[in-house]
Design a protein around this motif. Sequence first.
Motif, PDB file in Angstrom:
ATOM      1  N   GLY A 292      35.601  42.283  42.943  1.00 58.50           N
ATOM      2  CA  GLY A 292      36.741  42.141  43.773  1.00 58.50           C
ATOM      3  C   GLY A 292      37.987  41.944  42.988  1.00 58.50           C
ATOM      4  N   LYS A 293      37.841  42.163  41.686  1.00 56.75           N
ATOM      5  CA  LYS A 293      39.235  41.768  41.083  1.00 56.75           C
ATOM      6  C   LYS A 293      39.739  43.273  40.486  1.00 56.75           C
ATOM      7  N   TYR A 294      40.998  43.135  40.234  1.00 57.39           N
ATOM      8  CA  TYR A 294      41.626  44.263  39.526  1.00 57.39           C
ATOM      9  C   TYR A 294      41.870  43.868  38.038  1.00 57.39           C
ATOM     10  N   HIS A 295      41.302  45.156  37.342  1.00 55.79           N
ATOM     11  CA  HIS A 295      41.322  44.809  35.740  1.00 55.79           C
ATOM     12  C   HIS A 295      42.268  46.078  35.212  1.00 55.79           C
ATOM     13  N   SER A 296      42.382  45.639  34.007  1.00 58.56           N
ATOM     14  CA  SER A 296      43.329  46.445  33.157  1.00 58.56           C
ATOM     15  C   SER A 296      43.159  46.021  31.776  1.00 58.56           C
ATOM     16  N   ASN A 297      43.158  46.861  30.610  1.00 61.07           N
ATOM     17  CA  ASN A 297      42.898  46.604  29.431  1.00 61.07           C
ATOM     18  C   ASN A 297      41.670  45.852  29.083  1.00 61.07           C
ATOM     19  N   CYS A 298      40.373  46.278  29.755  1.00 61.34           N
ATOM     20  CA  CYS A 298      39.227  45.886  29.739  1.00 61.34           C
ATOM     21  C   CYS A 298      39.169  44.128  29.915  1.00 61.34           C
ATOM     22  N   GLN A 299      39.916  43.579  30.857  1.00 63.56           N
ATOM     23  CA  GLN A 299      39.698  42.378  31.214  1.00 63.56           C
ATOM     24  C   GLN A 299      40.629  42.056  32.907  1.00 63.56           C
ATOM     25  N   VAL A 300      40.139  41.195  33.376  1.00 62.15           N
ATOM     26  CA  VAL A 300      40.788  41.007  34.664  1.00 62.15           C
ATOM     27  C   VAL A 300      42.473  40.907  34.674  1.00 62.15           C
ATOM     28  N   ALA A 301      43.035  41.390  35.469  1.00 67.15           N
ATOM     29  CA  ALA A 301      44.560  41.402  35.381  1.00 67.15           C
ATOM     30  C   ALA A 301      45.180  41.172  36.650  1.00 67.15           C
ATOM     31  N   GLN A 302      46.624  40.703  36.694  1.00 66.09           N
ATOM     32  CA  GLN A 302      47.189  40.247  37.831  1.00 66.09           C
ATOM     33  C   GLN A 302      47.879  41.481  38.461  1.00 66.09           C
ATOM     34  N   PRO A 303      47.660  41.886  39.649  1.00 64.35           N
ATOM     35  CA  PRO A 303      48.378  43.088  40.442  1.00 64.35           C
ATOM     36  C   PRO A 303      49.571  42.427  40.947  1.00 64.35           C
ATOM     37  N   THR A 304      50.360  43.305  41.675  1.00 62.60           N
ATOM     38  CA  THR A 304      51.369  42.702  42.349  1.00 62.60           C
ATOM     39  C   THR A 304      50.865  41.985  43.641  1.00 62.60           C
ATOM     40  N   PRO A 305      51.713  40.974  44.300  1.00 64.10           N
ATOM     41  CA  PRO A 305      51.425  40.019  45.425  1.00 64.10           C
ATOM     42  C   PRO A 305      50.469  40.789  46.571  1.00 64.10           C
ATOM     43  N   VAL A 306      51.221  41.908  46.762  1.00 60.10           N
ATOM     44  CA  VAL A 306      50.657  42.732  48.075  1.00 60.10           C
ATOM     45  C   VAL A 306      49.318  43.263  47.764  1.00 60.10           C
ATOM     46  N   ALA A 307      48.833  43.391  46.418  1.00 64.03           N
ATOM     47  CA  ALA A 307      47.618  43.961  46.188  1.00 64.03           C
ATOM     48  C   ALA A 307      46.483  42.935  46.169  1.00 64.03           C
ATOM     49  N   ASN A 308      47.198  41.559  46.357  1.00 62.08           N
ATOM     50  CA  ASN A 308      46.181  40.450  46.514  1.00 62.08           C
ATOM     51  C   ASN A 308      46.129  39.931  47.960  1.00 62.08           C
ATOM     52  N   ASN A 309      46.751  40.608  48.799  1.00 64.69           N
ATOM     53  CA  ASN A 309      46.819  40.118  50.293  1.00 64.69           C
ATOM     54  C   ASN A 309      45.655  40.581  50.958  1.00 64.69           C
ATOM     55  N   SER A 310      44.889  39.585  51.511  1.00 61.75           N
ATOM     56  CA  SER A 310      43.438  39.859  52.060  1.00 61.75           C
ATOM     57  C   SER A 310      43.661  40.327  53.331  1.00 61.75           C
ATOM     58  N   LYS A 311      44.828  39.969  53.870  1.00 62.85           N
ATOM     59  CA  LYS A 311      44.958  40.566  55.425  1.00 62.85           C
ATOM     60  C   LYS A 311      45.546  41.995  55.402  1.00 62.85           C
ATOM     61  N   LYS A 312      46.330  42.309  54.106  1.00 63.15           N
ATOM     62  CA  LYS A 312      46.478  43.789  54.088  1.00 63.15           C
ATOM     63  C   LYS A 312      45.210  44.365  54.041  1.00 63.15           C
ATOM     64  N   ALA A 313      44.334  43.877  53.134  1.00 58.74           N
ATOM     65  CA  ALA A 313      43.074  44.544  52.814  1.00 58.74           C
ATOM     66  C   ALA A 313      42.175  44.822  54.077  1.00 58.74           C
ATOM     67  N   GLN A 314      42.201  43.825  54.838  1.00 56.78           N
ATOM     68  CA  GLN A 314      41.619  43.791  56.264  1.00 56.78           C
ATOM     69  C   GLN A 314      42.172  45.215  57.111  1.00 56.78           C
ATOM     70  N   GLU A 315      43.345  45.052  57.057  1.00 55.67           N
ATOM     71  CA  GLU A 315      44.308  46.134  57.909  1.00 55.67           C
ATOM     72  C   GLU A 315      44.106  47.445  57.516  1.00 55.67           C
ATOM     73  N   LEU A 316      44.008  47.584  56.081  1.00 58.70           N
ATOM     74  CA  LEU A 316      43.656  48.727  55.482  1.00 58.70           C
ATOM     75  C   LEU A 316      42.246  49.247  56.035  1.00 58.70           C
ATOM     76  N   TRP A 317      41.318  48.685  55.925  1.00 59.88           N
ATOM     77  CA  TRP A 317      39.987  48.945  56.115  1.00 59.88           C
ATOM     78  C   TRP A 317      39.943  49.410  57.803  1.00 59.88           C
ATOM     79  N   GLU A 318      40.396  48.604  58.543  1.00 57.32           N
ATOM     80  CA  GLU A 318      40.499  49.139  59.946  1.00 57.32           C
ATOM     81  C   GLU A 318      41.283  50.264  60.127  1.00 57.32           C
TER      82      GLU A 318
END
Length: 337
Positions: A292-318
């Motif tokens: 469920g996480k975003y990775h970079s450089n062979c480890q968990v990384a912090q994406p932009t805030p919108v990429a962590n937006n669960s509501k946006k993720a649900q809307e995209l799925w729908e």
Amino acid sequence: MWLSSKGFKTLLAEPESQSIIFSLVNFLVLIYVLFFLLTWPYTLFALIAHVAVFTVVIKRLSAGRLYTPKKNLKNQTVVITGAATGIGRVTVVELAKLEALVIVGIRGQERAEGVAQELSNESHGNVIGHHLDLSDLSSINAFAKKIDKVDILINNAGVSKRKKELTRDGLECTFGTNHIGHFYLTQLLLPLLIQSNGRIINVSSIMHVTVAYSRSKLANILYAAELQRRYGDRGIKAYSLHPGFIPATEISREKKTFEAIFNILFGVCSKTIEQGAMTTMYCALSDEAQPGKYHSNCQVAQPTPVANNSKKAQELWELSERILNEKNKISLKFFHR
């Protein structure tokens, strides 16, 4: 605004960005030493020594964290898209060396079979090629019907179109290929992935921090997070990742002159294709990768805030479901119930 402040911080966290900063600082130091501190012939010796040390340091710095897989994948099946060139090709070779059966989706059946044979010979493994055009929903459906087992799905393929183009189904080409195509393929293979407690890896990009190519790459991150939320309790493990900046990829073909020059300069501080494939391998095989996480450089990384937006993720799925329902005249909402 092309890049937000938080997006800029995300970009600065990458090894390649740090390499560029290191390069600029060293260039200024070198100019100062050569023109103000040393005289001939010491300037020549200083220049040679500096370049030698700089080359070693910059390449190690830009490489970032390394990952060496140790698992044996005998009796496991990996499906990967976009494996004819670049990090996809390297990933296939490494997985096949670990004794996995690797199925590659490449445009054109003859080409797919030819590339698969090359990869089999290179890896001394078992690689099968099938035609797959991610901009054509009927092609995706036909490809999925040929798969009867999958333990790892790597959604690696990507395009970036400068001019507005439409897919065969009337979708904007970049979003339709990079997200909708992979969304549909994943949904079709989901029953097999649930059966095998499989992993799904979406190869995204640090470019999700921008506003152009970003939409499809941002969708890759949101989709992985929503996949994990919906199907994590059924054994699915979904990941998204940024492979690193790699100039020699299919996506870099349609660059403008300024961007091409920038890429050449950036190339000094970029990862090799082999290094770029490591985060994909990390997400596909490592027990330390976090679903469920975003990775970079062979480890968990912090994406932009919108990429962590669960509501946006649900809307995209729908939204993705609505698009496919409209194009295919089927209901994916009941596809896996």
